[in-house]
Design a protein around this motif. Sequence first.
Motif: not given
Length: 111
Positions: A58-62
């Motif tokens: 949800m944070a856009g990390v991988q």
Amino acid sequence: MPRPRRSDHFHVYVVLLADQVWNEPAYRKCNPDKDLLKPCLYVGMTGLDPDLRFDRHMAGVQANRFVLKYGVRLLPELYEAYNPMPYAAAQEMEVELAIALREAGYGVWQA
């Protein structure tokens, strides 16, 4: 219950996706037999705690693009019984779980 080994720290997890993911052509193409009354899902595997992995999506990390855009919440009732496990078992279980859920009528994305 036997104590998990150090190597048994991998998990499969299932994310509920918003119904709008059904408008994505790639998602629809992978789920031609989806029961329209059942939700859309994402199935993955991780060496992290599933809650942390979902937060990272949800944070856009991988992040998987469908989880980033349409992720709602985890569905632990669909995966908790399998965790934790060794890496190879998690790889296999990710595929098997995705197949089983798709056969049950769910829309499933598994990358």
